[in-house]
Design an enzyme around this catalytic site. Structure first.
Site, short mmCIF file in Angstrom:
data_model
loop_
_atom_site.label_atom_id
_atom_site.label_comp_id
_atom_site.label_asym_id
_atom_site.label_seq_id
_atom_site.Cartn_x
_atom_site.Cartn_y
_atom_site.Cartn_z
N HIS A 102 -0.81 60.74 -7.87
CA HIS A 102 -1.24 61.68 -6.47
C HIS A 102 0.06 62.35 -6.08
O HIS A 102 1.21 62.10 -6.36
CB HIS A 102 -1.45 60.17 -5.52
CG HIS A 102 -1.90 60.80 -4.37
ND1 HIS A 102 -1.18 61.27 -3.43
CD2 HIS A 102 -3.18 60.76 -3.77
CE1 HIS A 102 -1.73 61.79 -2.25
NE2 HIS A 102 -3.04 61.58 -2.41
N LYS B 11 -10.15 55.15 -6.04
CA LYS B 11 -8.57 54.61 -5.86
C LYS B 11 -8.57 54.27 -4.67
O LYS B 11 -9.49 54.59 -3.65
CB LYS B 11 -7.81 55.89 -6.25
CG LYS B 11 -8.33 57.13 -5.47
CD LYS B 11 -7.17 58.21 -5.83
CE LYS B 11 -5.99 58.34 -4.86
NZ LYS B 11 -6.16 58.54 -3.40
N ASP C 267 -6.69 54.79 -1.14
CA ASP C 267 -6.26 55.86 -0.40
C ASP C 267 -4.51 55.83 -0.53
O ASP C 267 -4.08 54.56 -0.71
CB ASP C 267 -6.51 55.87 0.98
CG ASP C 267 -6.60 57.21 1.86
OD1 ASP C 267 -6.51 58.26 0.91
OD2 ASP C 267 -6.70 57.44 2.75
N LYS D 116 -10.59 53.86 2.05
CA LYS D 116 -9.84 54.08 3.22
C LYS D 116 -10.76 53.73 4.41
O LYS D 116 -11.94 53.43 4.20
CB LYS D 116 -9.66 55.77 3.36
CG LYS D 116 -10.76 56.82 3.16
CD LYS D 116 -10.68 58.12 3.40
CE LYS D 116 -9.69 58.86 2.32
NZ LYS D 116 -9.56 60.16 2.43
#
Lengths: 393, 393
Positions: free
Chosen positions: B266, B175, B177, B150
């Site tokens: 997620h 991962k 964001d 991010k």
């Protein structure tokens, strides 16, 4: 600062879309803190002091545009704007920026979307909408009259006979109950073939254009196959539960040029967005604006006064979300359902207005042993209620 | 009775699955009334007196199996069973029977699923699960260490440099964001190519098997294309927001033999199922059982003590839902996240146990200007916390 060396100059258009959030809070400062939390959470997902200065801080992070304290003193409605580019591309990412992580915050509710025309231009929206559906059905006046084939457990042949009778009786739209999937006792293909044929036969006899909209809710890798089968079998519409398939599957069904059929959205599994009055997504957005963004032509929701505890205000919210101006997106048909009776039609017509589709099933089947007569009574009551309402208007 | 003439003899297997519902109610009678309402609502959607006698009434309608009054006096946990055939075929219809329309009833929560092995046999389930993911990573001991790339707004090149540094520093799973989609300032393909290449380079240097799991959440007609692109670019896993895509898209990603990659779920947009303690779907089911049914290998959820107000009990519920026996379905990795700090790792390890993946991003980036060192510290703190916890055990 770790991000400083990568901080870019972003070529943003300057166009922003707005989301109104109802925020529960103890006081003004608490409102602002929660609102700032949303601005960060929905974009950079970093604390303010870690967010890179420049374009990311100034334009990517959400921006508080307006704070309207609730007169009840329990918080405020806060307008937050986001760069349209953050939500590219597609409905999944738009929903993500609107409410992705913030959906996990109790006491924050998405109250309204305000999307610029340039952004709406990327959405196909409803193919038919209210007027298009009226034209397909040949019903220009009065509310539309809908029902559902049920119960789960009846074989295709039994459901087809029900479909024939209600079509002969004058119903406009016949959908599968959303519980009819592809069960061994009622396989999808056989059901859809028989019910579509029954409605086609009834239409030949009556000269009407009753639409059969089978439930194509299914695993993602089967849904389009089922929809194409339904179209080929003569179905005049499709029903899909966007809460089960994801709202983007509805969008794809509505857009698919091979199908070109009106889509009825069913709210199964969407209830958790609306069960809390202070969290989730307001009726206006969920069953109104979002359905139009996805391209539904009619949206089923549970009406006040039935077996679910929703208020008149929430139902009015759906109606307005289905009709209020949204760029080029057509108005769609609010379709109240769930525990409505024929006796309430005059009241419901007075409340919902004319641009509505009623969805009554249980009370239709239960009225007498003559289903054709029951359907005729239902349609007559809608016509009467409509005439009455016009007289009073 | 209108349905009597169609009443079939259904060839049901007799196998039933059970759903436990927490039902808020004023008294015992109210509990039973609401429970009977669920039995009808989730199947025939007719009042009891209209439901056809015989197999439909006796076997299709849900059946109350057990009532366990809450000690708090505010209702009961009621076990209702359904014929497995009602939920055929697929995850969408299973969810529909479990909670479709009842999701719209405030004060009813899905607390637990109890599915017979014969029904679970139809689910592929997690391809890797906890042990499979450990083998891929070469990390047999200690909790796994995860982070996210991010913020939104950084270009692919910047994100790739972050990825390289945290991979060199020893992170196991990186991962995207979940806000990184396919924005013009960070196009999916360029981002994934660069980040995957950066992690591959880091792995060559460290001899480790760090996995990069890009976010493939996307419109339904693009998601598989993106996932295949990611695989080809060298991504070792996939991240998907099942609340945005629908849970069945996760299932399809996990099952796809062309991909064969671990899937990290997620929770974006899933929050409305858990924001009310009395409505929706309990943590145990939503982030545990359902994720295993869909085939996720790790599931991200918001931890207690961060910026979302969830309790230890709810977090423990996730852990148990990820691990408790469910036929042949492998246990998966609970992945607590959202506002966790490095300082809390010992506490979190003590609470969550060893079979967990931590997901810390903001606190990792904010620790110092040396991201490789920050990542090393993070991993060391996890190792220390694990050793400490083992010593205390």
């Amino acid at each position: 600062m770790i991000f400083a060396q990568y901080t870019p100059i972003l070529k943003l258009s300057g166009e922003r879309f707005r989301v109104l959030y109802n925020i529960q809070a103890r006081n003004e400062q608490d409102v602002l803190e929660r609102a700032k939390g949303i601005c960060l959470e929905q974009t950079v997902e970093l604390p303010d002091d870690l967010t890179p200065a420049g374009d990311i801080h100034d334009h990517i992070v959400g921006r508080i545009e307006h704070v309207e304290p609730h007169t009840t003193g329990d918080g405020a409605t806060v307008t937050i704007s986001y760069a349209v580019e953050t939500a590219e591309t597609g409905l999944t990412q738009l929903l993500n920026v609107i409410f992705g992580n913030t959906s996990m915050q109790p006491g924050i509710q998405v109250a309204r979307l305000d999307l610029p025309d340039s952004q709406l231009a990327n959405c196909r929206g409803p193919r038919f909408g209210t007027q298009g559906l009226r034209r397909l059905l040949g019903v220009e006046q009065r509310p539309l009259v809908g029902t559902a084939l049920k119960p789960m457990g009846l074989p295709p042949d039994g459901l087809a006979q029900l479909a024939y009778q209600v079509a002969v009786g004058g119903i406009d739209v016949i959908k599968d109950d959303h519980g009819l999937a592809n069960q061994p006792f009622c396989p999808f293909e056989e059901r859809v073939e028989r019910c579509a044929a029954a409605v086609t036969r009834a239409n030949r006899e009556t000269g009407r254009n009753c639409i059969y909209a089978p439930n194509v809710t299914a695993p993602i890798d089967e849904i389009f196959e089922r929809a194409l089968f339904a179209k080929q079998a003569g179905a005049g519409g499709l029903t899909v539960c966007f809460g089960l398939t994801g709202v983007d599957a509805l969008r794809l069904l509505a857009e698919d040029e091979r199908l070109g059929l009106p889509v009825v959205a069913h709210p199964a599994l969407s209830g958790s967005f609306v069960t809390s009055p202070a969290s989730g997504i307001a009726h206006y957005v969920l069953y109104g604006q979002l359905m139009r963004l996805a391209g539904a032509d009619a949206v089923i929701f549970v009406s006040y006064g039935g077996r679910f505890p929703y208020s008149r205000e929430q139902c009015r919210d759906v109606v307005e979300g289905c009709r209020d101006r949204m760029g080029h997106l057509k108005p769609i048909l609010p379709t109240p359902s769930a525990g409505m009776t024929l006796e309430r039609i005059a009241e419901l017509r007075a409340f919902y207005g004319r641009e509505v589709m009623f969805l009554i099933a249980g009370a239709l089947y239960g009225r007498s042993a003559d289903l054709v007569a029951n359907a005729r009574t239902y349609v007559e009551m809608v016509v009467q209620a409509d005439t009455l309402a016009l007289g009073e208007a």
